[in-house]
Each structure stands twice: as structure tokens, then as C-alpha cells.
Design an enzyme around this catalytic site. Structure first.
Site, short mmCIF file in Angstrom:
data_model
loop_
_atom_site.label_atom_id
_atom_site.label_comp_id
_atom_site.label_asym_id
_atom_site.label_seq_id
_atom_site.Cartn_x
_atom_site.Cartn_y
_atom_site.Cartn_z
N GLY B 70 0.83 -1.20 0.00
CA GLY B 70 0.00 0.00 0.00
C GLY B 70 0.86 1.25 0.00
O GLY B 70 1.96 1.27 0.57
N GLY B 72 -0.73 4.56 0.33
CA GLY B 72 -1.49 5.72 0.79
C GLY B 72 -0.70 6.46 1.86
O GLY B 72 0.51 6.27 1.99
N ALA B 74 -0.52 6.11 5.04
CA ALA B 74 0.17 5.23 5.98
C ALA B 74 1.30 4.47 5.29
O ALA B 74 2.44 4.46 5.77
CB ALA B 74 -0.82 4.25 6.62
N HIS B 296 -20.88 8.66 5.72
CA HIS B 296 -20.60 10.09 5.74
C HIS B 296 -21.84 10.89 5.36
O HIS B 296 -22.49 10.57 4.37
CB HIS B 296 -19.46 10.39 4.75
CG HIS B 296 -18.85 11.73 4.95
ND1 HIS B 296 -19.53 12.89 4.69
CD2 HIS B 296 -17.63 12.11 5.41
CE1 HIS B 296 -18.74 13.91 4.97
NE2 HIS B 296 -17.59 13.47 5.41
N ARG B 367 -20.24 12.83 12.49
CA ARG B 367 -20.77 12.28 11.25
C ARG B 367 -21.89 11.28 11.44
O ARG B 367 -22.89 11.30 10.72
CB ARG B 367 -19.64 11.61 10.47
CG ARG B 367 -18.66 12.61 9.96
CD ARG B 367 -17.46 11.96 9.35
NE ARG B 367 -16.64 13.00 8.72
CZ ARG B 367 -15.49 12.77 8.11
NH1 ARG B 367 -15.02 11.55 8.06
NH2 ARG B 367 -14.82 13.76 7.57
N GLU B 461 -5.99 3.03 7.72
CA GLU B 461 -7.40 2.64 7.80
C GLU B 461 -7.58 1.14 7.93
O GLU B 461 -8.59 0.68 8.47
CB GLU B 461 -8.16 3.16 6.57
CG GLU B 461 -9.67 2.96 6.67
CD GLU B 461 -10.43 3.46 5.44
OE1 GLU B 461 -9.82 4.11 4.58
OE2 GLU B 461 -11.65 3.20 5.36
#
Lengths: 251, 675
Positions: B70, B72, B74, B296, B367, B461
């Protein structure tokens, strides 16, 4: 209000980088004008799968105009006929019932076709790897407010940093030049105090890598900026030229 | 009321519920769990940890390999920082470039406890807001550490040349976000995620240039390889050639994002998936709190069946936009029929329901609360548009601030809205509706971000760690970068310190053969079903089940029904899937099919987790458990724990392991955003 239309598609299909490609015609009915352009292609692919045919391969990911993954040359324009957006943000309400839409991949020597409409843009990563950073190890940063930066400078740097690396500038350019892409990154760091130490080295390294990878030269046509989905201004290229000349003179 | 008779009948006929009933009756073996939280007061735990952890000297770092899956926030921050430290890093992504990861789409901002606005912010307050926002279902020690390093993140990003928004005096600007009463959110227009990711990508590029990080694009992980109880490598599919490749290392880090596309329609990117989590699950990593999925509140409503994804409008819009529906049902009906326009409704006939119900936080309540309140109004018949939409109105902000100021703050978001909906939000209110956006649940990790498999780490995440039952806005970017820049690089050393004598692994170990064979068999199985339905068709069906039955409001009945329907979708998948093309070639249909197969596992686990949690907390709203005025009724006595699930086989029952949550620095209370 939204309604449905029929469209004729002329799509470039090509098995691999070395193989010969050709246009293939498709017809699609019942396309909602509220659908995005890529949702229209999803519909086509669903129908192809139903007929046991291989779907048209194209890149897309975020589908909200920020990841830079989608491409497509639509009716002679990178990211289609509407200015300031990416293909994934293009909606079918921009087309009329019965329109013929021509869809091609980015065409540039530096972006070989992988399959159909998917191209290899690794060259962009390689240019960034050559110098598109501030050499700084995680851990020892001073307080973020130690160095004030005027709002005007920060805003211009942000405008340059907005580049999504999609490659439309290269595809739009008759010379296949990557100057707008390179200049956006060089500008961001040339404007900000954090980028000053390596300013000259960065301009030299990124331009050298760009030349090495087979991108064409810039002849100030301005097609890149006109077609850029993020409206990166041409002034970045002027800044890059200045940065590069200064860096070369200092050698 | 729930008809228990009918329900018992359903439980009996559902194979999943039978499994589940066993867990409830305590027939499962007990497993213990060690979250490795350091001793001492919460404010000193991380400092103590760093002071006493084991380190790896520079010469030994050169001999250690780390895989990071990954790129992203992170993944890229971890890969670049581990590279800077001197480890050999192998970094993978499914996109054509690390810069495309979906962190790039985060709009609003990143929180930090800098208190630059002098409005009373502090590390403790950010910690407190995050734990409270998460409805007391997150781990205190992790959240405190997150708040503590938040300030370092801003320093780090500015030093990288991230062009954050600034005031005229040259200092950094802030804005406010939901769930907080201070302005602590740093931003770069509506493109904060993009700028932070490009910052991490730049650092990553520097390490790639140095040869310290090797980058592999268009590669998808299909299995984790475990040797003698430790994660030692991965099997990936080259998405361009279809080849199956092997990579070995001393440790494996998963940074693969959330599983929100289990709902098919979500704000996630087309490629986002929960597959790495499922593969880790099958190799012994626990999945935790899967029921906690964030819906959301401010997304553009669904337009039709051909829709491929939903677009988020940044939560920052709630700073100046007011949310309302008509007060009178007949007005709502007239609007839906196209006989009235929203601008025809006078102020006194507008129901600003968030301001009405939550006076203290108003339009800036968290949210989960904002989403549920929208659903409540629409279910009651006050929705606009297709009936599943509410208004977000900037008329009042334009009156107060002028159009120019509003344009300066939100111009790009307004343009985006207009492009998609063909409406001009300067003249008519936006229409919004909730959509699946983020998953708080994920792979269980201890304080060191290590999963229940040794040497397998999960960050960002894809782990469950910091947001409890609900994530506050602008905290996802904070957590991704905290994990990658400031937490994992420390804890990784602690893990590798006794691995320095372990030589570089090669990929000819029998465990690699076994894993590759299993991957090939799995692919072959899917290719050979030769049914009639494309992966997308089946995925859409799964999405409907999840949205309707495991969505914003869940009941015992809906969840039992969900487990049955997921089972039916699963059957359809294994009997009627069609994957055109061939396996050893570029094949986007096969990619989708493999991801969908894993979503089916996640979906089932989400429903089971939601069934187990007989309470309402944060984003998990069980309609049976609510107060008289419709607020979530938490059950701290029975459910103040992390629900961790252990895989025992494809058709076997998962085992529930409970990690109790203890609150020492914060007094547990009912979440209140009213006063």
C-alpha cells in the site's frame, strides 16, 4: 432533467505495446445523461461481458478528479471536450443523442500502450524520483510556524502543487513534451522556502531525467495548459526555464 | 416490536446464526489477547515505550528487509521513513503509481493539537474529543499517542514543502470540523489528502532514487506467507502480465485501506478493497470491530442504477452551510414532484433539524449523528430530490459573508458539485445524502501496530485502532501519517531487534510453494465457474444487501436476514460468476472477482459483528437500542470491549475474543452534543 441517449463509440483497441491496434465500433442505447463518461464505459463493458467478449481496458480509480489515474483522448481532447476536468468528471449530458464519440489512449512515445486505453506512465514517477522532493528525514522538523510564508506565495505554490500527474499535458502536446508536469513540481519547491537548498540541483536533475526518457521539447504552443484538467498555468514553464538557466549558469 | 418467535425460526434456519448462537452461549473456547499497552499514566506511555524499546543498529538495518503493501498516507510514510532509517523496503501498490492511492481524495483537512488559534486546544483535548467522538470504543493509550504525535505531523509536512493554507501574516490557517469546539484542522484548499500524499510520495521517491525502497506498481497482494509462525513474505499478482510473483522479507506491513466498498456504492475509489485484511484473517490475524463503518453525511445523492461510485462533499462545508428539510410534509412532496423549488420555501417553513436537535454543535455534530438524523427525516417522509436527500444551504453564509468569501473557501467543492449535479449551489441549495465512506473496524493490532500474527503489522485505515465506533473528520489523515511516520518506525525496530541474525529470506521455501499453489488454485476455481453474471453485477447485489440491512440503522431481524442474503449472494458467486479473458494475462474482470470473493467474507463478518453488539454506539446503530429521543443507547456494562474475530475455516464458526477497554484518563459518559 436527466434523460437517456444513444451513442456510437469508436474505441481504440490494442492487445499490447508492440501489437497493432485498430478502432472498433460499438453502439450503446439507454445511456442516462446523469451518468459519468466512465459509467457509460462500464455499461459497455457489462454488455461485452454478457456477450462473452473481453471488456475495454481503461484506467480509473477515484472517479472524482483527483487521483490522476484516468486518461482517454475523447473526440480529439485529453479528458474530453470540457475544460478543467478529468475524464471521470465528464458527464454524458455533454453529449447529444446519436453522437459518435471517438476514444483513444494517450499517444506519446514516453507512454507506451499497455492494452486498449491503458498506458504506462512510469516515466512520470521516474522524473519525480530524480529530484521532486525536499531531502529531509522524518523526525527533526522545526515547528511548522517557525518560517512564515506569505499567503500569496503559498497560494501560487498550491496552484502548482495541484497537478495530478495524469499526463494530459504530454498527450496534448504535438511534441510530447512533459514541461508542464515537470515545471509544476519545480515551481512548487522553487517558490517555498523549504525548497531553496536544493533548488538548482532539483531543476537540473528533473530536466535531465525528462530528456533522457524521450519526452519532446517545448515549443511554447500552450496546448498543455489549455487541456490541463487542473488548469496548471503556462507561467510554470516560464519559471522552469528560468530555474534551469540559473542552475546551469551556476554549474 | 420484534417478533421473537419468528426470529427464532430465522435463527434456526440460518447456518451463520447457529454458529453465532454458540458464541453467545459461551460454548467457544476462551482466547486471551495481549494489547501490550505500556505501564504508567496515559500521557507517559509513549515516552516510556520509546525510552525502553529495543533498537537496531545502522549496520544491522542494512540486513533487514521489510515489505510494505500500500502507498497511501500510511503506506508511503512508513515505506519512506523505514527507508530513511536504513531498512531495505519493498513497497507495493495496485495502481500505476504510488501517488494514486485513495488517501489522495481526502478533502477537508488534518487535525493537530497545535493550539495556534489560542482557542484552548491541547493534546489532552484532541485525545478527549477523539475518544468521545469514537463513543468510548477506542483504546485510550493508542488515541493519546495519536494526539501526541499529531503536532509532529504538521511540522514534518511543512518541512516537506506541503503548501498548507496560510493567513496573511504568513502563519498556518485552521478551520473547524465536526465533533470539536476548537479550530485545529490544517488544510490545503479542498485537497488536503492530495497534498499530504504527494508529500509522502516525494519522500518515498527520494528513497526509491537512493535504492533504499524498491517500488512495485500494478501488483496486488493475494496472500501472506507465514514461516514458523512469523509473516515472512507475500504472493502478488502482476496486474499487467497476470504472473504470480513471490517476495520475501523479515516483516510485512499492511497499509491497504478500508473495506467500505462492501457496500458497492461508496466514496471509496474503484480499486479500494478489503482483500489484504481477509488474507491476513485467514492466516491468523484477528479482525476487529467490523460493524463500525462510517456513513458520511455529506455525499451527492445516488442518480441511478448505473452509478459506479458516490462523491463526497467535504465535511468542511458544514462550517458555513445549514442543513434542512421542509417542515411541512406537503412541501417535501411538492418538491419531489418538481412543483416547488427549495428557494420557494420560506425560512419559517424550513426544519434545520441538526440545529434543532443538537443546539451546542448544530450542523457540526459528528458524522454518525448527522447521517442518522438525515435518514430519520427522509424515512419520515421529509426527504427531497428522490426522497433520499436533504438540503445543505449556503444562502445564509452568502448573506453573512458575501459570495466572494464563500467562493474562496469552497469554490472548488461548489464547482465539483455543479459538474456532477448540474445545479448551481450559489443559487440553490445542494442536495446531500449519507454514503459509506470509512471503516473504523479492521485488522486487530496491539499497541505496537502488530497483528495477532508475529511480524505482520497493519497501519492506517486497514487497522481498527484509533477511532472507536466513529471517526471524527480530519482524523483519518492524522492517523495514517501518525502510524507511518511516527509509530511504526519505532515499534518495527522493537520487533526486528531479535531478528538481526536471521539471513535474507529466499522465496524457494516450501511455504512459498504452498501459498502460490493455493493462489493459483483459487484463481483457477473462479475462472472455471463459467456462469453468466459479471463480478460487478454480483457486487451490486451484495451492496444492496449491505446498505439495506447492515447500513445506517440495523436491527436483529435485518442482520439475521443479511447473513442469509449474503449466503445467497455467495452461492450465486460460486455458481454463476463469469470471468472473461484468461488468468495469465491482464484481466480486470479477474481482479474484480478476486476482490469480490473477499468482500463476501468481510460482509459476513460485518453482519456477525453487528449481531454480536447488542447496543448502539457511534456509527453502529441498532434500532432496538435507542433512548426515548432517538439517541444511541450504549451498553458499557456488556460491550465495552473490542470484538476480535478469529478465523477457523471457510465453513467453520469464527471465534469471538474480547479485548476489554479501560478508561483511566477519561471519565466515561454519555456522548452529548446537545448542550
Amino acid at each position: 432533467m436527466e434523460h437517456t441517449i444513444s451513442v456510437n463509440l469508436k474505441i481504440w483497441r490494442q492487445r499490447g505495446p508492440k501489437e497493432k491496434g485498430q478502432f472498433v465500433n460499438y453502439h450503446l442505447d439507454n445511456v442516462s445523461t446523469g451518468s459519468s463518461f466512465l459509467e457509460m464505459l462500464d455499461m459497455l463493458n457489462q454488455q461485452l461481458v454478457e456477450r462473452n467478449e473481453e471488456p475495454v481496458v481503461f484506467d480509473s480509480d477515484c472517479r472524482e478528479g483527483i487521483c490522476g489515474m484516468c486518461s482517454l483522448y475523447i473526440n480529439g481532447h485529453p479528458h474530453g471536450p470540457v475544460q478543467g476536468i478529468t475524464t471521470c468528471q465528464l458527464h454524458m449530458r455533454k453529449f447529444n443523442d446519436g453522437d459518435t464519440i471517438t476514444i483513444e489512449p494517450w499517444r506519446s512515445a514516453a507512454f507506451p500502450v499497455i492494452r486498449d486505453l491503458m498506458v504506462n506512465r512510469n516515466a512520470f514517477d521516474q522524473i519525480q524520483q530524480a529530484g521532486g522532493y525536499v531531502s529531509f528525514n522524518c523526525g527533526g522538523a522545526p515547528d511548522a510556524n517557525d518560517t512564515p510564508i506569505s499567503k500569496e506565495v503559498a497560494d501560487v505554490a498550491m496552484d502548482s502543487a495541484t497537478c495530478i500527474g495524469c499526463g494530459a499535458c504530454v498527450a496534448a502536446c504535438k511534441n510530447g513534451s512533459a514541461m508542464l508536469f515537470v515545471s509544476a513540481k519545480v515551481s512548487q519547491f522553487a517558490l517555498l522556502p523549504q525548497g531553496q537548498v536544493e533548488r538548482k540541483r532539483r531543476a537540473r536533475a528533473m530536466v535531465a531525467k525528462m530528456d533522457e526518457l524521450g519526452f519532446g521539447n517545448c515549443t511554447n504552443t500552450g496546448a498543455c495548459a489549455a487541456e490541463c484538467p487542473k488548469n496548471i498555468p503556462l507561467s510554470n514553464i516560464a519559471r522552469l526555464n528560468r530555474e534551469f538557466i540559473n542552475a546551469k549558469c551556476a554549474e | 416490536m420484534i417478533d421473537m418467535k419468528k426470529l427464532e425460526g430465522m435463527i434456526d434456519s440460518s447456518p451463520i446464526m447457529k454458529d453465532f448462537a454458540d458464541i453467545e452461549t459461551g460454548n467457544m473456547p476462551e482466547y486471551t489477547i495481549d494489547s501490550k499497552i505500556p505501564e504508567g499514566p496515559v500521557a507517559e506511555k509513549w515516552t516510556n515505550y520509546k525510552a525502553h524499546q529495543k533498537l537496531v543498529n545502522p549496520a544491522n538495518k542494512r540486513n533487514l528487509d521489510i515489505i510494505v503493501v500500500g502507498t497511501g498516507l500510511a503506506g508511503a510514510s512508513a515505506a519512506s521513513t523505514l527507508g530513511e532509517m536504513g531498512f531495505n523496503v519493498y513497497n507495493f501498490c495496485i495502481q500505476d503509481s504510488p501517488r494514486r492511492a485513495h488517501s489522495i481524495a481526502a478533502q477537508g483537512g488534518i487535525n493537530a493539537a497545535k493550539n495556534y488559534q489560542n482557542d484552548g486546544d491541547s493534546v489532552y483535548r484532541l485525545f478527549y474529543d477523539t475518544v468521545k467522538g469514537g463513543d468510548f470504543r477506542s483504546r485510550e493509550a493508542n488515541v493519546y499517542r495519536l494526539a501526541e504525535v499529531s503536532n509532529n505531523i504538521i511540522d514534518q509536512c511543512v518541512a516537506q514543502g506541503v503548501p498548507f493554507a496560510r493567513e496573511y501574516g504568513g502563519l498556518l490557517a485552521n478551520r473547524s470540523f465536526g465533533g470539536a469546539q476548537v479550530s485545529r484542522t490544517f488544510y490545503a484548499k479542498g485537497q488536503t489528502g492530495q497534498q499530504l500524499l504527494l508529500g509522502a510520495y516525494a519522500s518515498l521517491n527520494r528513497q526509491i532514487n537512493k535504492g533504499q525502497v524498491r517500488s512495485f506498481n500494478r501488483r496486488e497482494m493475494l496472500d501472506v506467507v507465514i514461516i514458523d509462525g512469523r509473516a515472512r513474505g507475500i504472493i502478488v499478482r502482476n496486474l499487467v502480465t497476470g504472473e504470480i510473483e513471490r517476495y520475501a522479507a523479515h516483516a510485512v506491513v499492511l497499509a491497504t485501506g478500508g473495506y467500505g466498498r462492501a457496500f458497492f456504492l461508496s466514496t471509496n475509489a474503484m480499486g479500494c478493497n478489503g482483500s489484504a485484511a481477509v488474507q491476513a484473517f485467514k492466516k491468523g490475524a484477528y479482525l476487529a470491530n467490523l460493524a463500525f463503518t462510517q456513513i458520511h453525511p455529506t455525499c451527492i445523492p445516488v442518480h441511478g442504477e448505473d452509478q459506479s461510485k458516490l462523491t463526497l462533499m467535504s465535511e468542511s462545508l458544514r462550517n458555513d452551510g445549514r442543513i434542512w428539510v421542509p417542515k411541512k410534509k406537503e412541501d417535501a412532496e411538492a418538491i419531489r414532484a418538481g412543483k416547488l423549488k427549495p428557494t420557494d420555501i420560506p425560512d419559517e417553513d424550513r426544519d434545520f433539524y441538526l440545529e434543532r436537535r443538537y443546539p451546542a454543535f448544530g450542523n457540526l455534530c459528528p458524522r454518525d449523528i448527522a447521517s442518522r438524523a438525515a435518514k430519520e427525516r427522509c424515512d419520515a417522509g421529509y426527504g427531497v430530490g428522490t426522497g433520499n436527500a436533504v438540503y445543505l444551504d449556503f444562502k445564509y453564509a452568502i448573506e453573512r459573508l458575501g459570495e466572494d468569501v464563500v467562493r474562496d473557501r469552497y469554490g472548488n467543492l461548489f464547482d465539483m458539485y455543479q459538474m456532477i449535479s448540474d445545479d448551481n449551489p450559489y443559487h440553490t441549495p445542494m442536495m446531500i445524502f449519507p454514503a459509506s465512506h470509512y471503516t473504523m473496524g479492521g485488522i486487530w493490532v496491539d499497541y505496537e501496530l502488530q497483528t495477532s500474527v508475529k511480524g505482520l503489522f497493519a497501519i492506517g485505515e486497514c487497522n481498527f485502532s484509533d477511532h472507536g465506533a466513529n471517526r471524527l473528520g480530519a482524523s483519518a489523515l492524522m492517523q495514517g501519517l501518525a502510524d507511518g511516520y511516527f509509530v511504526l518506525p519505532y515499534t518495527m525496530q522493537n520487533y526486528l531487534s531479535d531478528q538481526i541474525k536471521v539471513p535474507h529470506f529466499t522465496t524457494d521455501h516450501p511455504e512459498f510453494d504452498k501459498a502460490e499453489k493455493a493462489v493459483r488454485e483459487r484463481i483457477e476455481k473462479l475462472m472455471n465457474i463459467k456462469g453468466t453474471k459479471s463480478p460487478d453485477e454480483i457486487h451490486k447485489r451484495l451492496g444492496h444487501v449491505m446498505w439495506n440491512l447492515v447500513g445506517m440503522g440495523r436491527t436483529l431481524q435485518s442482520l439475521v436476514k443479511a447473513t442469509e442474503e449474503i449466503e445467497e449472494v455467495r452461492k450465486e458467486f460460486y455458481t454463476d460468476l463469469r470471468v472473461v479473458g484468461s488468468a495469465d494475462d491482464l484481466n480486470t474482470e479477474l481482479e474484480k472477482a478476486l476482490r469480490l470473493e473477499d468482500f463476501l467474507v468481510i460482509a459476513k463478518m460485518m453482519a456477525i459483528d453487528a449481531l454480536n453488539r447488542n447496543e448502539s454506539c457511534g456509527a453502529h446503530f441498532r434500532e432496538e437500542y435507542q433512548t426515548a429521543d432517538g439517541e444511541a443507547a450504549r451498553n458499557d456494562k456488556d460491550y465495552m470491549y473490542v470484538s476480535c474475530w478469529k478465523y477457523t475455516g471457510d465453513t467453520e464458526k469464527p471465534i469471538l475474543i474480547k479485548e476489554p477497554l479501560k478508561y483511566e484518563a477519561i471519565q466515561v459518559q454519555t456522548r452529548n452534543y446537545k448542550s
